[in-house]
Write an enzyme that holds these catalytic residues in place. Structure first.
Site, PDB file in Angstrom:
ATOM      1  N   GLU A   1      37.756  45.750  43.879  1.00 39.05           N
ATOM      2  CA  GLU A   1      37.885  46.465  42.615  1.00 39.05           C
ATOM      3  C   GLU A   1      37.091  45.797  41.497  1.00 39.05           C
ATOM      4  O   GLU A   1      37.053  44.571  41.408  1.00 39.05           O
ATOM      5  CB  GLU A   1      39.354  46.491  42.199  1.00 39.05           C
TER       6      GLU A   1
ATOM      7  N   CYS B   1      35.865  43.177  34.565  1.00 46.93           N
ATOM      8  CA  CYS B   1      36.814  42.334  35.295  1.00 46.93           C
ATOM      9  C   CYS B   1      36.411  42.398  36.764  1.00 46.93           C
ATOM     10  O   CYS B   1      36.433  43.474  37.366  1.00 46.93           O
ATOM     11  CB  CYS B   1      38.224  42.867  35.071  1.00 46.93           C
TER      12      CYS B   1
ATOM     13  N   CYS C   1      43.995  38.372  48.811  1.00 43.60           N
ATOM     14  CA  CYS C   1      44.224  37.029  48.267  1.00 43.60           C
ATOM     15  C   CYS C   1      45.275  36.338  49.118  1.00 43.60           C
ATOM     16  O   CYS C   1      46.251  36.959  49.546  1.00 43.60           O
ATOM     17  CB  CYS C   1      44.695  37.104  46.817  1.00 43.60           C
TER      18      CYS C   1
ATOM     19  N   CYS D   1      51.312  35.878  45.211  1.00 43.85           N
ATOM     20  CA  CYS D   1      52.187  36.038  44.040  1.00 43.85           C
ATOM     21  C   CYS D   1      52.971  37.344  44.213  1.00 43.85           C
ATOM     22  O   CYS D   1      52.390  38.381  44.560  1.00 43.85           O
ATOM     23  CB  CYS D   1      51.373  36.052  42.757  1.00 43.85           C
TER      24      CYS D   1
ATOM     25  N   CYS E   1      52.013  40.809  42.446  1.00 39.84           N
ATOM     26  CA  CYS E   1      50.592  41.171  42.398  1.00 39.84           C
ATOM     27  C   CYS E   1      50.215  42.016  43.619  1.00 39.84           C
ATOM     28  O   CYS E   1      50.479  41.615  44.762  1.00 39.84           O
ATOM     29  CB  CYS E   1      49.759  39.888  42.369  1.00 39.84           C
TER      30      CYS E   1
ATOM     31  N   GLY F   1      41.682  38.391  44.070  1.00 38.70           N
ATOM     32  CA  GLY F   1      41.343  37.107  44.677  1.00 38.70           C
ATOM     33  C   GLY F   1      41.528  35.913  43.768  1.00 38.70           C
ATOM     34  O   GLY F   1      41.681  36.045  42.558  1.00 38.70           O
ATOM     35  N   GLU F   2      41.504  34.743  44.398  1.00 38.76           N
ATOM     36  CA  GLU F   2      41.665  33.478  43.682  1.00 38.76           C
ATOM     37  C   GLU F   2      40.302  32.771  43.665  1.00 38.76           C
ATOM     38  O   GLU F   2      39.855  32.247  44.690  1.00 38.76           O
ATOM     39  CB  GLU F   2      42.732  32.633  44.392  1.00 38.76           C
TER      40      GLU F   2
ATOM     41  N   SER G   1      39.937  32.891  35.782  1.00 36.60           N
ATOM     42  CA  SER G   1      41.394  32.753  35.819  1.00 36.60           C
ATOM     43  C   SER G   1      41.820  32.246  37.193  1.00 36.60           C
ATOM     44  O   SER G   1      41.414  32.785  38.218  1.00 36.60           O
ATOM     45  CB  SER G   1      42.031  34.120  35.546  1.00 36.60           C
TER      46      SER G   1
ATOM     47  N   LEU H   1      50.397  30.972  34.662  1.00 37.44           N
ATOM     48  CA  LEU H   1      51.570  30.090  34.728  1.00 37.44           C
ATOM     49  C   LEU H   1      52.816  30.859  35.172  1.00 37.44           C
ATOM     50  O   LEU H   1      53.425  30.537  36.180  1.00 37.44           O
ATOM     51  CB  LEU H   1      51.763  29.471  33.338  1.00 37.44           C
TER      52      LEU H   1
ATOM     53  N   ASN I   1      52.652  44.909  35.107  1.00 39.78           N
ATOM     54  CA  ASN I   1      52.186  46.209  35.579  1.00 39.78           C
ATOM     55  C   ASN I   1      52.953  46.446  36.878  1.00 39.78           C
ATOM     56  O   ASN I   1      52.700  45.747  37.861  1.00 39.78           O
ATOM     57  CB  ASN I   1      50.688  46.068  35.878  1.00 39.78           C
TER      58      ASN I   1
ATOM     59  N   CYS J   1      45.429  44.357  38.888  1.00 33.75           N
ATOM     60  CA  CYS J   1      44.767  43.668  39.989  1.00 33.75           C
ATOM     61  C   CYS J   1      45.214  44.170  41.370  1.00 33.75           C
ATOM     62  O   CYS J   1      46.375  44.072  41.722  1.00 33.75           O
ATOM     63  CB  CYS J   1      45.117  42.204  39.787  1.00 33.75           C
TER      64      CYS J   1
HETATM   65  N1  SAH Z   1      43.923  34.799  41.132  1.00 36.05           N
HETATM   66  C1  SAH Z   1      43.672  34.572  39.760  1.00 36.05           C
HETATM   67  C2  SAH Z   1      42.847  35.679  39.124  1.00 36.05           C
HETATM   68  C3  SAH Z   1      43.169  37.087  39.520  1.00 36.05           C
HETATM   69  S1  SAH Z   1      44.760  37.678  38.956  1.00 36.05           S
HETATM   70  C4  SAH Z   1      44.969  34.345  39.004  1.00 36.05           C
HETATM   71  O1  SAH Z   1      46.029  34.571  39.573  1.00 36.05           O
HETATM   72  O2  SAH Z   1      44.897  33.918  37.856  1.00 36.05           O
HETATM   73  C5  SAH Z   1      44.466  37.875  37.217  1.00 36.05           C
HETATM   74  C6  SAH Z   1      45.724  37.892  36.372  1.00 36.05           C
HETATM   75  O3  SAH Z   1      46.448  39.122  36.599  1.00 36.05           O
HETATM   76  C7  SAH Z   1      46.689  36.762  36.688  1.00 36.05           C
HETATM   77  O4  SAH Z   1      47.147  36.163  35.501  1.00 36.05           O
HETATM   78  C8  SAH Z   1      47.804  37.490  37.398  1.00 36.05           C
HETATM   79  O5  SAH Z   1      49.018  36.795  37.333  1.00 36.05           O
HETATM   80  C9  SAH Z   1      47.821  38.816  36.693  1.00 36.05           C
HETATM   81  N2  SAH Z   1      48.516  39.879  37.415  1.00 36.05           N
HETATM   82  C10 SAH Z   1      48.473  40.137  38.725  1.00 36.05           C
HETATM   83  N3  SAH Z   1      49.241  41.193  39.027  1.00 36.05           N
HETATM   84  C11 SAH Z   1      49.789  41.615  37.871  1.00 36.05           C
HETATM   85  C12 SAH Z   1      50.689  42.662  37.528  1.00 36.05           C
HETATM   86  N4  SAH Z   1      51.161  43.475  38.465  1.00 36.05           N
HETATM   87  N5  SAH Z   1      51.055  42.810  36.241  1.00 36.05           N
HETATM   88  C13 SAH Z   1      50.563  41.969  35.279  1.00 36.05           C
HETATM   89  N6  SAH Z   1      49.721  40.964  35.539  1.00 36.05           N
HETATM   90  C14 SAH Z   1      49.329  40.778  36.829  1.00 36.05           C
HETATM   91 FE1  SF4 Z   2      48.279  35.532  42.701  1.00 39.29          FE
HETATM   92 FE2  SF4 Z   2      45.945  35.956  41.424  1.00 39.29          FE
HETATM   93 FE3  SF4 Z   2      46.067  36.052  44.109  1.00 39.29          FE
HETATM   94 FE4  SF4 Z   2      47.203  37.983  42.685  1.00 39.29          FE
HETATM   95  S1  SF4 Z   2      45.040  37.528  42.782  1.00 39.29           S
HETATM   96  S2  SF4 Z   2      48.098  36.892  44.477  1.00 39.29           S
HETATM   97  S3  SF4 Z   2      47.937  36.844  40.908  1.00 39.29           S
HETATM   98  S4  SF4 Z   2      46.459  34.267  42.848  1.00 39.29           S
END
Ligand code: SAH
Ligand code: SF4
Length: 351
Positions: free
Chosen positions: A94, A112, A119, A123, A126, A169-170, A201, A225, A300, A343
């Site tokens: 995406e 973005c 990933c 989390c 996500c 992705g990370e 990020s 965080l 979200n 994401c």
């Molecule tokens: N992997 C990295 C970058 C991609 S995620 C990271 O985790 O930082 C980018 C941001 O979107 C992160 O802060 C993540 O926690 C947030 N994010 C992911 N899913 C989300 C959701 N469903 N609602 C709000 N923020 C979300």
């Molecule tokens: Fe977590 Fe970022 Fe990977 Fe989503 S993309 S699982 S928020 S590390």
């Protein structure tokens, strides 16, 4: 670069030094490599102005193919567009284009972009984490998202100058390819995107943060965080078990000290979970001795997680508590919620 590139090579996978080396191996000077770089990044990949023998060899042995869009959605307010791009092996990632008005009133856009398909970090809230890891993107696949987004800007727009690595992705799990891609984006003879307009990020991959600090990488860093105590963070972010907060904050302090710049901390606000006054106070204490800015993003909602976004009153109270600790914060809008712009949500919906 860790990725093995199969024949034909994709020229967008190469940083400028690697491209110069490749052409030197073919007997061409750095002047010709410079011309090729200009063709790739300033002339939409049109190689026809190059020396005919070089152009012929490149066309035979290399490709400049970009991903194609398999979905293109615009939010109802027209401010956000989301693309699902198909890569050469059929994987999809995406890219989101967000329009906004700059401080000077000029319309601008932020792209973005994704660094992995899926990933591995898992989390819980996500959509990308819920689908699991598929593969790393190559440098060219990361850069191509910016080239693609540039072509989709309204006619007459300035080229993109804001990039956030906050898609699928990370990025620090795909460190080398991501850094090659960022070097390409920043190259002053190519896309020339200013380091201060690029934000990476991370979920908090501690060795990656230390490496960024040591390598003096000049772009901005955001750390996700979501919890200010180990128990709260581990409930949302599985890698928090591997890197507890004490280790993560030590790496962040090291980064701020070495780079001399603040860190952005991302906090997805989930009703009744991490939007409480207790978490806000814990966050205020945690970031008390570090140069920081907090971005608060109401959740979200995603298919695989039952949590709800924090309510407006909880968001305001959270922010007031942070202010009492002299901790600056911004509430980010949930953009494009009607087009699954969070994401990983579009790919999840299409598969
Ligand atoms: N992997 C990295 C970058 C991609 S995620 C990271 O985790 O930082 C980018 C941001 O979107 C992160 O802060 C993540 O926690 C947030 N994010 C992911 N899913 C989300 C959701 N469903 N609602 C709000 N923020 C979300
Ligand atoms: Fe977590 Fe970022 Fe990977 Fe989503 S993309 S699982 S928020 S590390």
């Amino acid at each position: 670069m860790t990725t093995t590139i199969s024949t034909p090579v994709n020229l967008y996978d190469y940083g400028r030094p690697a491209l110069e080396d490749m052409l030197a191996g073919w007997g061409y000077s750095s002047y010709h490599a410079g011309q090729l770089w200009t063709a790739l990044y300033r002339r939409q990949g049109d190689l026809t102005d190059l020396r005919p023998d070089l152009c012929g060899r490149l066309q035979a042995e290399a490709t400049t193919a970009l991903p194609t869009a398999v979905a293109d959605l615009a939010s109802s307010d027209g401010q956000t567009r989301k693309f699902l791009l198909r890569l050469a092996d059929g994987q999809t990632v995406e890219t989101v284009l967000m329009h906004f008005e700059g401080r000077d009133g000029v319309p601008r856009a932020t792209a973005c972009i994704s660094t992995q398909a899926g990933c591995a970090m898992g989390c819980v809230f996500c959509a990308t984490g819920q689908m699991g890891f598929v593969r790393h993107l190559t440098p060219g696949e990361i850069v191509a998202q910016v080239l693609f987004a540039n072509r989709e800007l309204p006619a007459g727009s300035e080229p993109l100058r804001n990039i956030v690595l906050m898609g699928m992705g990370e990025p620090l799990h795909n460190y080398d390819n991501t850094m090659t891609a960022v070097d390409i984006l920043m190259d002053h003879k190519g896309l020339a995107i200013a380091p201060k307009h690029i934000t990476l990020s991370t979920v908090g991959v501690v060795p990656g943060i230390v490496r960024l600090a040591d390598e003096a990488r000049p772009f901005r860093l955001a750390v996700s965080l979501h919890g200010a105590t180990d128990a709260e963070r581990q409930a949302l972010v599985p890698p928090a078990r591997r890197w507890p907060l004490a280790e993560l904050m030590a790496a962040c302090r090291y980064y701020v000290q070495k780079r001399g710049r603040r860190i952005f901390f991302e906090w997805t606000l989930i009703a009744g979970q991490n939007d409480t006054p207790e978490q806000a106070h814990a966050l205020g204490r945690l970031l008390g001795d570090i140069s920081a800015h907090v971005n608060l993003i109401p959740l979200n909602p995603t298919m695989g997680y039952g949590g709800r976004p924090a309510r407006g009153t909880a968001v305001r109270q959270f922010q007031e508590i942070l202010a009492a600790y002299n901790l600056p914060s911004t509430v980010r809008q949930r953009r494009g919620i009607d087009i699954a712009a969070g994401c990983g949500q579009l790919r999840a919906a299409k598969s």
